[in-house]
Design a protein around this motif. Structure first.
Motif, PDB file in Angstrom:
ATOM      1  N   GLU A  95       0.829  -1.203   0.000  1.00 34.66           N
ATOM      2  CA  GLU A  95       0.000   0.000   0.000  1.00 34.66           C
ATOM      3  C   GLU A  95       0.865   1.256   0.000  1.00 34.66           C
ATOM      4  N   ASN A  96       1.969   1.248   0.749  1.00 33.52           N
ATOM      5  CA  ASN A  96       2.909   2.365   0.719  1.00 33.52           C
ATOM      6  C   ASN A  96       3.448   2.574  -0.691  1.00 33.52           C
ATOM      7  N   LEU A  97       3.793   1.479  -1.356  1.00 31.46           N
ATOM      8  CA  LEU A  97       4.373   1.578  -2.689  1.00 31.46           C
ATOM      9  C   LEU A  97       3.380   2.077  -3.725  1.00 31.46           C
ATOM     10  N   ARG A  98       2.141   1.731  -3.575  1.00 26.70           N
ATOM     11  CA  ARG A  98       1.146   2.106  -4.573  1.00 26.70           C
ATOM     12  C   ARG A  98       0.718   3.563  -4.492  1.00 26.70           C
ATOM     13  N   LEU A  99       0.967   4.228  -3.374  1.00 23.82           N
ATOM     14  CA  LEU A  99       0.480   5.597  -3.202  1.00 23.82           C
ATOM     15  C   LEU A  99       1.000   6.565  -4.271  1.00 23.82           C
ATOM     16  N   PRO A 100       2.305   6.615  -4.563  1.00 23.18           N
ATOM     17  CA  PRO A 100       2.770   7.609  -5.547  1.00 23.18           C
ATOM     18  C   PRO A 100       2.178   7.419  -6.934  1.00 23.18           C
ATOM     19  N   ALA A 101       1.880   6.183  -7.302  1.00 18.28           N
ATOM     20  CA  ALA A 101       1.355   5.920  -8.644  1.00 18.28           C
ATOM     21  C   ALA A 101       0.000   6.567  -8.868  1.00 18.28           C
ATOM     22  N   ALA A 102      -0.688   6.916  -7.778  1.00 17.83           N
ATOM     23  CA  ALA A 102      -2.007   7.528  -7.914  1.00 17.83           C
ATOM     24  C   ALA A 102      -1.932   8.965  -8.413  1.00 17.83           C
ATOM     25  N   ILE A 103      -0.791   9.627  -8.211  1.00 18.00           N
ATOM     26  CA  ILE A 103      -0.687  11.041  -8.575  1.00 18.00           C
ATOM     27  C   ILE A 103       0.477  11.342  -9.518  1.00 18.00           C
ATOM     28  N   HIS A 104       1.247  10.323  -9.885  1.00 20.81           N
ATOM     29  CA  HIS A 104       2.366  10.524 -10.806  1.00 20.81           C
ATOM     30  C   HIS A 104       2.148   9.697 -12.062  1.00 20.81           C
ATOM     31  N   PRO A 105       2.597  10.182 -13.194  1.00 21.36           N
ATOM     32  CA  PRO A 105       2.426   9.425 -14.434  1.00 21.36           C
ATOM     33  C   PRO A 105       3.272   8.159 -14.415  1.00 21.36           C
ATOM     34  N   PRO A 106       2.862   7.129 -15.147  1.00 13.62           N
ATOM     35  CA  PRO A 106       3.629   5.884 -15.186  1.00 13.62           C
ATOM     36  C   PRO A 106       4.972   6.088 -15.865  1.00 13.62           C
ATOM     37  N   GLY A 107       5.898   5.214 -15.543  1.00 14.61           N
ATOM     38  CA  GLY A 107       7.224   5.271 -16.137  1.00 14.61           C
ATOM     39  C   GLY A 107       7.920   3.933 -15.978  1.00 14.61           C
ATOM     40  N   TYR A 108       9.233   3.957 -15.981  1.00 18.01           N
ATOM     41  CA  TYR A 108      10.005   2.714 -15.902  1.00 18.01           C
ATOM     42  C   TYR A 108       9.708   1.946 -14.623  1.00 18.01           C
ATOM     43  N   TRP A 109       9.649   2.671 -13.492  1.00 19.32           N
ATOM     44  CA  TRP A 109       9.529   1.985 -12.205  1.00 19.32           C
ATOM     45  C   TRP A 109       8.076   1.611 -11.940  1.00 19.32           C
ATOM     46  N   THR A 110       7.840   0.319 -11.922  1.00 16.60           N
ATOM     47  CA  THR A 110       6.544  -0.260 -11.606  1.00 16.60           C
ATOM     48  C   THR A 110       6.683  -1.063 -10.320  1.00 16.60           C
ATOM     49  N   LEU A 111       5.550  -1.526  -9.799  1.00 13.61           N
ATOM     50  CA  LEU A 111       5.589  -2.350  -8.591  1.00 13.61           C
ATOM     51  C   LEU A 111       6.465  -3.581  -8.809  1.00 13.61           C
ATOM     52  N   GLU A 112       6.346  -4.206  -9.956  1.00 10.22           N
ATOM     53  CA  GLU A 112       7.122  -5.409 -10.240  1.00 10.22           C
ATOM     54  C   GLU A 112       8.619  -5.110 -10.285  1.00 10.22           C
ATOM     55  N   ARG A 113       8.987  -3.957 -10.851  1.00 11.22           N
ATOM     56  CA  ARG A 113      10.413  -3.631 -10.938  1.00 11.22           C
ATOM     57  C   ARG A 113      10.969  -3.244  -9.567  1.00 11.22           C
ATOM     58  N   VAL A 114      10.180  -2.594  -8.744  1.00 15.23           N
ATOM     59  CA  VAL A 114      10.634  -2.304  -7.379  1.00 15.23           C
ATOM     60  C   VAL A 114      10.827  -3.605  -6.604  1.00 15.23           C
ATOM     61  N   TYR A 115       9.910  -4.540  -6.779  1.00 21.67           N
ATOM     62  CA  TYR A 115      10.077  -5.839  -6.121  1.00 21.67           C
ATOM     63  C   TYR A 115      11.293  -6.582  -6.668  1.00 21.67           C
ATOM     64  N   GLY A 116      11.589  -6.407  -7.943  1.00 20.78           N
ATOM     65  CA  GLY A 116      12.797  -6.996  -8.503  1.00 20.78           C
ATOM     66  C   GLY A 116      14.058  -6.385  -7.913  1.00 20.78           C
ATOM     67  N   LEU A 117      14.006  -5.081  -7.648  1.00 22.91           N
ATOM     68  CA  LEU A 117      15.142  -4.386  -7.043  1.00 22.91           C
ATOM     69  C   LEU A 117      15.309  -4.792  -5.586  1.00 22.91           C
ATOM     70  N   PHE A 118      14.199  -4.929  -4.882  1.00 28.93           N
ATOM     71  CA  PHE A 118      14.208  -5.288  -3.457  1.00 28.93           C
ATOM     72  C   PHE A 118      13.317  -6.518  -3.252  1.00 28.93           C
ATOM     73  N   PRO A 119      13.819  -7.712  -3.518  1.00 29.05           N
ATOM     74  CA  PRO A 119      12.997  -8.920  -3.363  1.00 29.05           C
ATOM     75  C   PRO A 119      12.420  -9.085  -1.960  1.00 29.05           C
ATOM     76  N   ARG A 120      13.104  -8.580  -0.962  1.00 28.48           N
ATOM     77  CA  ARG A 120      12.593  -8.706   0.401  1.00 28.48           C
ATOM     78  C   ARG A 120      11.244  -7.999   0.555  1.00 28.48           C
ATOM     79  N   LEU A 121      11.050  -6.906  -0.165  1.00 26.53           N
ATOM     80  CA  LEU A 121       9.770  -6.204  -0.084  1.00 26.53           C
ATOM     81  C   LEU A 121       8.639  -7.044  -0.674  1.00 26.53           C
ATOM     82  N   ALA A 122       8.946  -7.813  -1.704  1.00 28.25           N
ATOM     83  CA  ALA A 122       7.920  -8.699  -2.267  1.00 28.25           C
ATOM     84  C   ALA A 122       7.484  -9.720  -1.230  1.00 28.25           C
ATOM     85  N   GLU A 123       8.436 -10.229  -0.469  1.00 29.28           N
ATOM     86  CA  GLU A 123       8.112 -11.201   0.574  1.00 29.28           C
ATOM     87  C   GLU A 123       7.292 -10.571   1.696  1.00 29.28           C
TER      88      GLU A 123
END
Length: 229
Positions: A95-123
């Motif tokens: 829920e913390n991660l999804r907040l900025p996407a509500a008011i910023h245009p899409p770009g390279y960084w998506t939820l999946e790519r952030v989880y790829g960068l920080f696998p621990r957050l996916a867990e």
């Protein structure tokens, strides 16, 4: 380019920055170094619009953005990860991660790519902020900033108090973020981090930038300011 030009910043009547000139080019990594209380965090907040510039200017790609509020600077591609992280403790990591996407245009960084960068957050995606470790909270703070797809990422003490293995993960992540074209301004007391990453160093003392140079000249700055090797 993101710049401060001849910037003065005050807290009440106390002057925190004196005639500061600072610039970070697109895609670069710059480090702000100096003693505690020297003005490093204040400079980051001034760049991000969270601290008023009393005189001088803040510019983005040549345009004067001195009077823009922090949320307006964020929409123009400037993201600050503050030292205290400021995650929402009652929300889950996702829920913390999804907040900025509500008011910023899409770009390279998506939820999946952030989880790829920080696998621990996916867990830990369903875990509330209060139940995350310090390292997980820092990953979350950086990941949330990335979800705004910034062009300039300002990091204030991103490895403070973290275990060495987590510090190494943060260092690797910053390198990957920069490799995707995001410029990074880094404040760190652990000099290992900027030494491995930065292309330009700016030394701050008593609210003034007193030295700047590249990695080859940083030994001089360490000796002058007694920064840890």
């Amino acid at each position: 380019m993101l710049e401060l030009q001849n910037a003065d910043v005050f807290y009440g009547k106390a002057q925190a920055l004196h005639h500061v000139d600072f610039a970070i080019a697109p895609g670069g990594i710059a480090a702000l170094i100096g003693r505690n209380g020297a003005g490093k965090s204040t400079l980051l907040r001034a760049l991000a619009g969270g601290q008023a510039v009393a005189s001088g200017a803040r510019r983005l790609d040549g345009a004067d953005i001195t009077r823009l509020a922090a949320h307006e600077c964020s929409r123009r591609g400037i993201a600050l990860v503050p030292e205290n992280r400021q995650i929402f403790p009652s929300l889950t990591a996702e829920e913390n991660l999804r907040l900025p996407a509500a008011i910023h245009p899409p770009g390279y960084w998506t939820l999946e790519r952030v989880y790829g960068l920080f696998p621990r957050l996916a867990e830990r995606r369903a875990t509330n902020g209060t139940s995350l470790s310090g390292g997980e909270q820092q990953m979350l703070a950086i990941g949330r900033a990335l979800m705004a797809n910034p062009r300039y990422l300002l990091l204030d003490e991103p490895t403070e108090g973290l275990a060495p293995v987590v510090v190494d993960a943060i260092i690797q992540a910053i390198g990957e973020i920069n490799a995707q074209g995001t410029a990074v301004v880094l404040v760190e007391q652990n000099f290992k981090v900027p030494r491995l990453l930065a292309q330009q160093f700016h030394l701050i003392d008593s609210g003034r930038i007193v030295w700047n140079g590249g990695p080859e000249a940083i030994a001089e700055a360490q000796d002058r300011m007694m920064i840890g090797h």
